[in-house]
Design a protein around this motif. Structure first.
Motif, PDB file in Angstrom:
ATOM      1  N   ASN A   1       0.880  -1.177   0.000  1.00  0.00           N
ATOM      2  CA  ASN A   1       0.000   0.000   0.000  1.00  0.00           C
ATOM      3  C   ASN A   1       0.918   1.227   0.000  1.00  0.00           C
ATOM      4  O   ASN A   1       2.140   1.093  -0.060  1.00  0.00           O
ATOM      5  CB  ASN A   1      -0.993  -0.028   1.166  1.00  0.00           C
ATOM      6  CG  ASN A   1      -0.332   0.110   2.527  1.00  0.00           C
ATOM      7  OD1 ASN A   1       0.835   0.492   2.626  1.00  0.00           O
ATOM      8  ND2 ASN A   1      -1.061  -0.224   3.579  1.00  0.00           N
TER       9      ASN A   1
ATOM     10  N   THR B   1      -1.484  -0.491  -3.926  1.00  0.00           N
ATOM     11  CA  THR B   1      -2.883  -0.300  -3.542  1.00  0.00           C
ATOM     12  C   THR B   1      -3.008   1.050  -2.841  1.00  0.00           C
ATOM     13  O   THR B   1      -2.174   1.420  -2.025  1.00  0.00           O
ATOM     14  CB  THR B   1      -3.420  -1.446  -2.657  1.00  0.00           C
ATOM     15  OG1 THR B   1      -2.716  -1.451  -1.421  1.00  0.00           O
ATOM     16  CG2 THR B   1      -3.276  -2.792  -3.347  1.00  0.00           C
ATOM     17  N   LEU B   2      -4.060   1.788  -3.190  1.00  0.00           N
ATOM     18  CA  LEU B   2      -4.211   3.171  -2.747  1.00  0.00           C
ATOM     19  C   LEU B   2      -5.533   3.375  -2.013  1.00  0.00           C
ATOM     20  O   LEU B   2      -6.155   4.441  -2.113  1.00  0.00           O
ATOM     21  CB  LEU B   2      -4.123   4.100  -3.979  1.00  0.00           C
ATOM     22  CG  LEU B   2      -2.814   4.007  -4.779  1.00  0.00           C
ATOM     23  CD1 LEU B   2      -2.938   4.698  -6.138  1.00  0.00           C
ATOM     24  CD2 LEU B   2      -1.663   4.627  -3.992  1.00  0.00           C
ATOM     25  N   GLY B   3      -5.981   2.347  -1.282  1.00  0.00           N
ATOM     26  CA  GLY B   3      -7.204   2.471  -0.493  1.00  0.00           C
ATOM     27  C   GLY B   3      -8.383   2.900  -1.354  1.00  0.00           C
ATOM     28  O   GLY B   3      -8.638   2.324  -2.420  1.00  0.00           O
ATOM     29  N   ALA B   4      -9.101   3.937  -0.893  1.00  0.00           N
ATOM     30  CA  ALA B   4     -10.291   4.414  -1.615  1.00  0.00           C
ATOM     31  C   ALA B   4      -9.935   4.998  -2.983  1.00  0.00           C
ATOM     32  O   ALA B   4     -10.813   5.272  -3.794  1.00  0.00           O
ATOM     33  CB  ALA B   4     -11.005   5.466  -0.777  1.00  0.00           C
TER      34      ALA B   4
ATOM     35  N   GLY C   1      -8.070   3.351  -5.122  1.00  0.00           N
ATOM     36  CA  GLY C   1      -7.929   2.240  -6.066  1.00  0.00           C
ATOM     37  C   GLY C   1      -6.529   1.668  -6.126  1.00  0.00           C
ATOM     38  O   GLY C   1      -5.888   1.477  -5.095  1.00  0.00           O
ATOM     39  N   VAL C   2      -6.035   1.438  -7.347  1.00  0.00           N
ATOM     40  CA  VAL C   2      -4.802   0.681  -7.546  1.00  0.00           C
ATOM     41  C   VAL C   2      -3.983   1.298  -8.681  1.00  0.00           C
ATOM     42  O   VAL C   2      -4.552   1.757  -9.671  1.00  0.00           O
ATOM     43  CB  VAL C   2      -5.116  -0.779  -7.995  1.00  0.00           C
ATOM     44  CG1 VAL C   2      -3.909  -1.679  -7.821  1.00  0.00           C
ATOM     45  CG2 VAL C   2      -6.308  -1.350  -7.274  1.00  0.00           C
TER      46      VAL C   2
ATOM     47  N   ALA D   1     -11.061   2.668  -7.356  1.00  0.00           N
ATOM     48  CA  ALA D   1     -11.708   1.749  -6.410  1.00  0.00           C
ATOM     49  C   ALA D   1     -13.161   1.566  -6.823  1.00  0.00           C
ATOM     50  O   ALA D   1     -13.752   2.435  -7.479  1.00  0.00           O
ATOM     51  CB  ALA D   1     -11.626   2.327  -5.001  1.00  0.00           C
ATOM     52  N   GLU D   2     -13.743   0.449  -6.465  1.00  0.00           N
ATOM     53  CA  GLU D   2     -15.155   0.219  -6.742  1.00  0.00           C
ATOM     54  C   GLU D   2     -15.998   1.144  -5.852  1.00  0.00           C
ATOM     55  O   GLU D   2     -15.573   1.530  -4.756  1.00  0.00           O
ATOM     56  CB  GLU D   2     -15.523  -1.250  -6.468  1.00  0.00           C
ATOM     57  CG  GLU D   2     -14.822  -2.228  -7.390  1.00  0.00           C
ATOM     58  CD  GLU D   2     -15.241  -2.108  -8.854  1.00  0.00           C
ATOM     59  OE1 GLU D   2     -16.279  -1.475  -9.136  1.00  0.00           O
ATOM     60  OE2 GLU D   2     -14.521  -2.642  -9.718  1.00  0.00           O
TER      61      GLU D   2
ATOM     62  N   VAL E   1     -18.305   1.551  -3.337  1.00  0.00           N
ATOM     63  CA  VAL E   1     -18.894   0.730  -2.266  1.00  0.00           C
ATOM     64  C   VAL E   1     -19.098   1.610  -1.037  1.00  0.00           C
ATOM     65  O   VAL E   1     -18.620   2.733  -0.982  1.00  0.00           O
ATOM     66  CB  VAL E   1     -17.963  -0.456  -1.902  1.00  0.00           C
ATOM     67  CG1 VAL E   1     -17.787  -1.396  -3.070  1.00  0.00           C
ATOM     68  CG2 VAL E   1     -16.601   0.042  -1.413  1.00  0.00           C
TER      69      VAL E   1
ATOM     70  N   ALA F   1     -17.959   1.879   2.468  1.00  0.00           N
ATOM     71  CA  ALA F   1     -16.929   1.327   3.363  1.00  0.00           C
ATOM     72  C   ALA F   1     -17.356   1.475   4.817  1.00  0.00           C
ATOM     73  O   ALA F   1     -17.717   2.561   5.250  1.00  0.00           O
ATOM     74  CB  ALA F   1     -15.608   2.044   3.138  1.00  0.00           C
TER      75      ALA F   1
ATOM     76  N   ALA G   1      -8.437  -4.941   4.092  1.00  0.00           N
ATOM     77  CA  ALA G   1      -8.751  -4.666   2.672  1.00  0.00           C
ATOM     78  C   ALA G   1      -7.617  -5.179   1.783  1.00  0.00           C
ATOM     79  O   ALA G   1      -7.840  -5.843   0.758  1.00  0.00           O
ATOM     80  CB  ALA G   1      -8.968  -3.173   2.453  1.00  0.00           C
ATOM     81  N   GLY G   2      -6.390  -4.862   2.191  1.00  0.00           N
ATOM     82  CA  GLY G   2      -5.231  -5.294   1.404  1.00  0.00           C
ATOM     83  C   GLY G   2      -5.134  -6.820   1.345  1.00  0.00           C
ATOM     84  O   GLY G   2      -4.715  -7.381   0.327  1.00  0.00           O
TER      85      GLY G   2
ATOM     86  N   ASN H   1      -9.607  -5.889  -6.956  1.00  0.00           N
ATOM     87  CA  ASN H   1     -10.201  -4.602  -6.558  1.00  0.00           C
ATOM     88  C   ASN H   1     -11.668  -4.806  -6.161  1.00  0.00           C
ATOM     89  O   ASN H   1     -12.166  -4.188  -5.220  1.00  0.00           O
ATOM     90  CB  ASN H   1     -10.081  -3.674  -7.777  1.00  0.00           C
ATOM     91  CG  ASN H   1     -10.208  -2.212  -7.458  1.00  0.00           C
ATOM     92  OD1 ASN H   1      -9.847  -1.763  -6.382  1.00  0.00           O
ATOM     93  ND2 ASN H   1     -10.737  -1.459  -8.418  1.00  0.00           N
TER      94      ASN H   1
ATOM     95  N   ALA I   1     -11.777  -6.781  -2.754  1.00  0.00           N
ATOM     96  CA  ALA I   1     -11.432  -5.891  -1.636  1.00  0.00           C
ATOM     97  C   ALA I   1     -12.531  -4.853  -1.413  1.00  0.00           C
ATOM     98  O   ALA I   1     -12.851  -4.514  -0.269  1.00  0.00           O
ATOM     99  CB  ALA I   1     -10.098  -5.208  -1.910  1.00  0.00           C
TER     100      ALA I   1
HETATM  101  P1  ADP Z   1      -4.294  -1.993   3.163  1.00  0.00           P
HETATM  102  O1  ADP Z   1      -5.489  -2.657   3.738  1.00  0.00           O
HETATM  103  O2  ADP Z   1      -3.123  -2.909   2.986  1.00  0.00           O
HETATM  104  O3  ADP Z   1      -3.925  -0.679   3.805  1.00  0.00           O
HETATM  105  P2  ADP Z   1      -5.454  -0.427   0.996  1.00  0.00           P
HETATM  106  O4  ADP Z   1      -6.015   0.483   2.018  1.00  0.00           O
HETATM  107  O5  ADP Z   1      -4.595   0.158  -0.065  1.00  0.00           O
HETATM  108  O6  ADP Z   1      -4.658  -1.642   1.642  1.00  0.00           O
HETATM  109  O7  ADP Z   1      -6.683  -1.184   0.309  1.00  0.00           O
HETATM  110  C1  ADP Z   1      -6.486  -2.286  -0.543  1.00  0.00           C
HETATM  111  C2  ADP Z   1      -7.551  -2.296  -1.605  1.00  0.00           C
HETATM  112  O8  ADP Z   1      -8.833  -2.407  -0.972  1.00  0.00           O
HETATM  113  C3  ADP Z   1      -7.646  -1.030  -2.444  1.00  0.00           C
HETATM  114  O9  ADP Z   1      -6.684  -1.027  -3.483  1.00  0.00           O
HETATM  115  C4  ADP Z   1      -9.071  -1.177  -2.962  1.00  0.00           C
HETATM  116  O10 ADP Z   1      -9.126  -2.180  -3.954  1.00  0.00           O
HETATM  117  C5  ADP Z   1      -9.809  -1.698  -1.722  1.00  0.00           C
HETATM  118  N1  ADP Z   1     -10.328  -0.598  -0.890  1.00  0.00           N
HETATM  119  C6  ADP Z   1      -9.794  -0.116   0.262  1.00  0.00           C
HETATM  120  N2  ADP Z   1     -10.537   0.901   0.740  1.00  0.00           N
HETATM  121  C7  ADP Z   1     -11.575   1.052  -0.107  1.00  0.00           C
HETATM  122  C8  ADP Z   1     -12.718   1.924  -0.166  1.00  0.00           C
HETATM  123  N3  ADP Z   1     -12.934   2.852   0.766  1.00  0.00           N
HETATM  124  N4  ADP Z   1     -13.578   1.774  -1.205  1.00  0.00           N
HETATM  125  C9  ADP Z   1     -13.378   0.832  -2.149  1.00  0.00           C
HETATM  126  N5  ADP Z   1     -12.328  -0.024  -2.157  1.00  0.00           N
HETATM  127  C10 ADP Z   1     -11.441   0.085  -1.145  1.00  0.00           C
END
Ligand code: ADP
Length: 334
Positions: free
Chosen positions: A197, A241-244, A246-247, A268-269, A271, A273, A279-280, A307, A310
């Motif tokens: 991440n 991976t970039l959380g919300a 995406g990637v 990111a999809e 959704v 949250a 998530a990762g 994606n 997750a």
């Molecule tokens: P980690 O859990 O290792 O910190 P991330 O926060 O980057 O990893 O999240 C991993 C993946 O989970 C993201 O690349 C995305 O696919 C999904 N994800 C995480 N947060 C969200 C979100 N708020 N909405 C949609 N998808 C999410």
């Protein structure tokens, strides 16, 4: 002192497609409106469930339909017994090193109303997972499609798994989490696909080049700059991976992964949250399963699938047990 137990099926054993070498932790979760300050007490709600990056990723891969083998160390205690039973119920082929004198790993997780988390992990038995336990699974490792490793067990075990898998031509995915002092160099250069991440990525760049990179600043970089930064790592494919957000994917050689572009982003999809814990892990298990089940398809499809897995996982509370199954992913996204 360690003994080995196995939940291996005897007759007509399906060869494992995904092998996960990693941790099992029992997660203890407290939900509270906002995090306490040092010295402050807050009221909250408690729940407990299975976790650990390795186990979460194994559950995710198994729930996507990949025959999954999980190599892990647990204590000789009730949490370890529960881990073995749970793996069985998830159809995971568990290869357990049962360690006397160390507890099963645990994690304390605080969750606030914004779905942010703070985590403390006590590795216990995970820290002594041995190369001998890996060596005992050599035949299964050599026959697998994908190996998935992280940073929550003794690195000598992960390295042994990676060297066996590499020699057999098995695709090695390494999730460099949590960040290690010194970066965990050998595992990073031995992997085919690296899945940090943004925080882990910043730590890797800093450990390698001595540059201090701010994780937030990464988010402001354009694609060419991010690709150039990924290419400073020795791994041929980096999936950031970039959380919300995406990637981001960066390849040294896109054709080698059946992709056309050297770098690209997937949003990111969309959704709702509620809990981003794990998530990762959901992502990594989904990626490993897709690549194992569809080795000839474009890499981009595996990233898109991960994606989605997750994205659905963050709509439910918990880590391992929040991961959707393949039919739920299909139903939601087609
Ligand atoms: P980690 O859990 O290792 O910190 P991330 O926060 O980057 O990893 O999240 C991993 C993946 O989970 C993201 O690349 C995305 O696919 C999904 N994800 C995480 N947060 C969200 C979100 N708020 N909405 C949609 N998808 C999410």
């Amino acid at each position: 002192m360690a003994t080995t137990r196995s939940t291996r099926r005897k007759a007509n054993k399906t060869a494992a497609q995904v092998v996960v070498v990693g941790s099992f932790n029992q997660d203890h979760v407290w939900q509270t409106a906002r995090f306490p300050q040092p010295g402050e007490t807050r009221l909250g709600r408690f729940s407990t469930g299975p976790g650990g990056k390795g186990f979460n990723q194994a559950v995710s891969a198994a729930r996507q339909g990949a025959a999954t083998l999980f190599v892990a160390a647990i204590g000789r205690d009730p949490l370890g017994d529960a881990a073995m039973a749970l793996a069985k119920s998830e159809r995971i082929d568990g290869r357990w090193q049962v360690v006397a004198g160390e507890p099963t790993g645990t994690a304390a997780i605080l969750l606030d109303a914004q779905a942010q988390n703070m985590i403390v992990v006590a590795p216990g038995a995970n820290a002594v997972l041995s190369p001998a336990q890996i060596e005992a699974q050599r035949a299964d490792l050599e026959a697998a499609q994908v190996l998935l490793t992280q940073h929550e067990v003794h690195p000598a075990a992960s390295l042994r798994a990676q060297s066996i898998a590499r020699a057999a031509g098995v695709l090695c995915i390494h999730n460099p989490a949590p960040p290690l002092d010194g970066g965990g160099d050998a595992l990073i250069s031995g992997a085919d696909v690296l899945t940090p991440n943004e925080t882990e990525f910043a730590a890797l760049i800093a450990a390698r080049d001595g540059d201090s990179v701010d994780a937030d600043a990464l988010l402001a970089l354009d694609d060419d700059a991010l690709h150039a930064l990924c290419r400073r790592l020795p791994t041929t494919t980096v999936v950031l991976t970039l959380g919300a957000r995406g990637v981001f994917v960066s390849h040294a050689d896109p054709a080698a992964r059946n992709d056309s572009a050297a770098h690209y982003r997937l949003p990111a999809e969309d959704v709702r949250a509620v809990d981003t814990t794990g998530a990762g892990d959901a992502f990594n298990g989904g990626l490993a399963a897709w690549l194992a089940l569809h080795p000839q398809r474009p890499f981009r499809e595996a990233v898109q699938y991960a994606n989605r897995v997750a994205g659905l996982a963050v709509e439910s509370h918990g880590a391992a047990l929040a991961v959707p199954r393949a039919d739920e992913v299909r139903k939601r996204f087609g």
